[in-house]
Design an enzyme around this catalytic site. Structure first.
Site, mmCIF file in Angstrom:
data_model
loop_
_atom_site.group_PDB
_atom_site.id
_atom_site.type_symbol
_atom_site.label_atom_id
_atom_site.label_comp_id
_atom_site.label_asym_id
_atom_site.label_seq_id
_atom_site.Cartn_x
_atom_site.Cartn_y
_atom_site.Cartn_z
ATOM 1 N N SER A 114 4.879 4.504 6.367
ATOM 2 C CA SER A 114 3.534 4.907 6.730
ATOM 3 C C SER A 114 2.520 3.764 6.678
ATOM 4 O O SER A 114 1.396 3.899 7.129
ATOM 5 C CB SER A 114 3.066 6.048 5.824
ATOM 6 N N LYS A 124 -5.113 0.462 3.338
ATOM 7 C CA LYS A 124 -4.417 1.592 3.942
ATOM 8 C C LYS A 124 -5.358 2.792 4.013
ATOM 9 O O LYS A 124 -6.084 3.088 3.060
ATOM 10 C CB LYS A 124 -3.169 1.928 3.120
ATOM 11 N N SER A 168 7.808 3.719 2.859
ATOM 12 C CA SER A 168 6.582 3.403 3.588
ATOM 13 C C SER A 168 6.046 1.996 3.392
ATOM 14 O O SER A 168 5.177 1.564 4.144
ATOM 15 C CB SER A 168 5.490 4.416 3.229
#
Length: 470
Positions: A155, A80, A179
């Site tokens: 996210s 990420k 997320s």
């Protein structure tokens, strides 16, 4: 190649160790898949192909020498883009950090690499991971693999889309308000929000905070458990790290779920509006648990105060983490994030104290609820994947959404409880959009939640439906 792209992480590790496949073959296959599918979804935003191939060569040499290998030996992973990677650009989706190259790994990346995973790049995020729709001014939007006109969620949206397309078999993510769970639901993969402290984080600004966590994503629950077995476990740099060793979560995820008592709440007792397309998929999915021997009743815990708890502590987090940077670079922040930081700035000590008091009372009500139920079932997302060209849905089931958080209540109210929560594929809407089921467990019952999700997955097999472009 398809055999490699969509093989489970467990199978790939087994075949690499048995020398049926080399790490180089596995990495090359995934790099080819990235080249073929990533232009359609924009999931991986920084690619380090040559570094990955060099690491794969070293992995093969290590195996050939008879040296010890880790549980993720030879598996490619893209991290990420909010997780710092030494020597690899980490932007957080912000123009402020568009060219930022960290000197050290975050702890989650450190653990993945120590376990033998091979870094192939970084996955897209919203700006500073704020919001559950992945778009930013540095790289643009990530598209949904099942319908590129739709959002991939966020996210951890880049991670979810990459998994769905077979770009890599496992992914790391993080979750404050959903997320890990929302993008998993939108992309027909698995996302697990573990208990706070289960996956220790370092470095962080506020080491005692519990609203935001890091955790695993995968295409199968057992692969998420495999990744959790690497990520979990104590670390002296995290003051809230739980002592249970990661090995406690390693697959197989056996255990009979027959006889479990489950609560089903389609709208959390009227606290969240839900699109009928979502409940239309989930209601028959819930009946699966009855077929495998569970008792299912419609019930939900009293979550009063959870909204205030989450919004207060989230605003405090953003001001703590980014307030000073906002003063320096206000023009480089998206308006919704500015609003969140400003909300944190006007909080008083009394506001924080009230939130913590409500937080404690909420914990005890949920604890009491789980004395009667083994898990809570509910929607992950209140809507199916929405138009990728809007920031957030303006209404859900006819109710207006005043801001970009409100449509995520089904996730963020759960975040406030501190309970572990899993998103597992549960089916598709009439127009082919994925819908996830959220499974929430008692305090620190991470393994039990994974086992329940695994049983549901084995009974339904929704995760086997691949996106058209994959």
């Amino acid at each position: 190649m398809q055999e490699i792209h969509f093989a489970s992480a467990r199978e790939l590790v087994r075949r690499i160790r048995a020398r049926e496949l080399s790490a180089r073959e596995v990495v090359r296959a995934h790099l080819d898949q990235i080249e073929r599918t990533n232009p359609h979804v924009n999931a991986i935003v920084t690619l380090v192909a040559e570094k990955a191939l060099a690491q794969a060569r070293e992995a093969d040499e290590r195996l050939a020498s008879g040296a010890a290998t880790g549980p993720l030996h030879g598996l490619p992973v893209a991290h990420k883009d909010t997780h710092a990677t030494a020597g690899i650009r980490t932007t957080s989706g912000s123009p402020i950090f568009a060219d930022h190259v960290p000197a050290a790994d975050d702890l989650i990346v450190e653990r993945l690499r120590a376990a033998g995973a091979i870094t192939i790049g970084k996955t897209n995020v919203p700006e500073f991971a704020a919001g559950s729709h992945t778009f930013n001014p540095v790289f643009g939007a990530t598209r949904n693999p099942y319908d590129p006109s739709r959002s991939a969620g966020g996210s951890s949206g880049g991670a979810a889309a990459a998994l769905a397309c077979g770009m890599h078999p496992i992914a790391d993510g993080s979750d404050m308000g959903g997320s890990l769970r929302n993008p998993a639901s939108f992309c027909n993969v698995v996302g697990f929000r573990p208990s706070p402290g289960r996956v220790p984080a370092f470095p962080v600004t506020a080491g005692w905070a519990t609203m935001g966590v890091q955790g695993p994503m995968a295409r199968e629950v057992a692969d998420a458990a495999l990744l959790l077995s690497v990520l979990a476990g104590p670390d002296p740099r995290s003051p809230i790290a739980l002592e249970t060793p990661g090995s406690a979560f390693a697959p197989p995820l056996g255990g009979d779920v027959a006889g479990l008592r489950l609560a089903w709440s389609p709208d959390l007792g009227g606290m969240v509006p839900v699109d009928p397309a979502v409940t239309g998929v989930l209601e028959p999915a819930v009946a699966v648990f009855e077929r495998i021997g569970c008792t299912v009743e419609e019930a939900c815990p009293d979550l009063s105060g959870a909204n205030e708890v989450f919004r207060t502590l989230r605003a405090w987090h953003w001001d703590t983490a980014l307030g000073a940077l906002l003063d320096e670079r206000r023009a480089d922040f998206k308006p919704s994030l500015v609003d969140n930081i400003e909300a944190g700035r006007v909080l008083t000590g009394a506001d924080i104290g009230r939130a913590e008091t409500l937080h404690t009372a909420l914990f005890h009500r949920v604890r009491t609820f789980f004395e009667h139920y083994d898990a809570l079932l509910l929607p992950v997302s209140q809507v199916p994947p929405f138009d990728a060209d809007i920031e957030y849905p303006s209404e859900v089931a006819g109710e207006p959404m005043p801001d970009y958080l409100e449509w995520m209540r089904s996730c963020f109210l759960v975040s406030a409880t501190g309970s572990p929560a899993l998103s597992v594929p549960a089916g598709f809407t009439g127009d082919g959009l994925p819908v996830g089921l959220q499974i929430v467990g008692p305090h620190h019952a991470d393994l039990a939640v994974l086992r329940i999700g695994h049983a549901f997955e084995q009974a339904t097999r929704h995760a086997r439906r691949r996106p058209p472009l994959a």
